[in-house]
Design a protein around this motif. Structure first.
Motif, mmCIF file in Angstrom:
data_model
loop_
_atom_site.group_PDB
_atom_site.id
_atom_site.type_symbol
_atom_site.label_atom_id
_atom_site.label_comp_id
_atom_site.label_asym_id
_atom_site.label_seq_id
_atom_site.Cartn_x
_atom_site.Cartn_y
_atom_site.Cartn_z
ATOM 1 N N ARG A 97 -59.070 14.809 -42.789
ATOM 2 C CA ARG A 97 -60.102 15.353 -43.686
ATOM 3 C C ARG A 97 -59.537 15.655 -45.063
ATOM 4 O O ARG A 97 -60.164 15.400 -46.081
ATOM 5 C CB ARG A 97 -60.727 16.613 -43.087
ATOM 6 C CG ARG A 97 -61.800 16.341 -42.071
ATOM 7 C CD ARG A 97 -62.593 17.593 -41.738
ATOM 8 N NE ARG A 97 -61.762 18.679 -41.233
ATOM 9 C CZ ARG A 97 -61.430 18.844 -39.959
ATOM 10 N NH1 ARG A 97 -61.843 17.979 -39.061
ATOM 11 N NH2 ARG A 97 -60.683 19.857 -39.591
ATOM 12 N N SER B 101 -58.885 12.309 -46.899
ATOM 13 C CA SER B 101 -60.165 11.670 -47.222
ATOM 14 C C SER B 101 -60.899 12.417 -48.333
ATOM 15 O O SER B 101 -61.493 11.799 -49.214
ATOM 16 C CB SER B 101 -61.054 11.606 -45.981
ATOM 17 O OG SER B 101 -60.464 10.797 -45.003
ATOM 18 N N SER B 102 -60.858 13.738 -48.298
ATOM 19 C CA SER B 102 -61.549 14.502 -49.337
ATOM 20 C C SER B 102 -60.867 14.339 -50.686
ATOM 21 O O SER B 102 -61.528 14.301 -51.720
ATOM 22 C CB SER B 102 -61.651 15.974 -48.958
ATOM 23 O OG SER B 102 -60.386 16.581 -48.964
#
Length: 84
Positions: A7, A10-11
């Motif tokens: 996460r 990806s963020s």
């Protein structure tokens, strides 16, 4: 642990592309309005373009960043630092 790192990577990818998409929208709009002003033409930018540009940028970021994010999330932090 794997999910948290995935996460995070990806963020980071999508947020950097979001900034790029908004920056491109601003530069493109200024270019259109500036050129139209110099030529004496009325300028018009469709409203859907203002939304579509950043959205497409985030989708491309998600697709382009998923492979490196998966690879980085699978690596142990010490191995990743050693190879950098």
């Amino acid at each position: 642990m794997f999910g948290q790192r995935l996460r995070r990577y990806s963020s980071q990818s999508s947020s950097s592309f979001r900034v790029g998409g908004i920056g491109g929208l601003i530069v493109g709009s200024l270019t259109v309005y500036g050129y139209a002003f110099v030529q004496g033409w009325p300028a018009s930018i469709p409203h859907h373009t203002i939304v579509t540009g950043p959205v497409v940028s985030v989708v491309v970021a998600a697709l382009a960043g998923i492979h490196p994010a998966l690879r980085a999330a699978k690596a142990s932090p010490t191995d990743a630092l050693r190879s950098a």
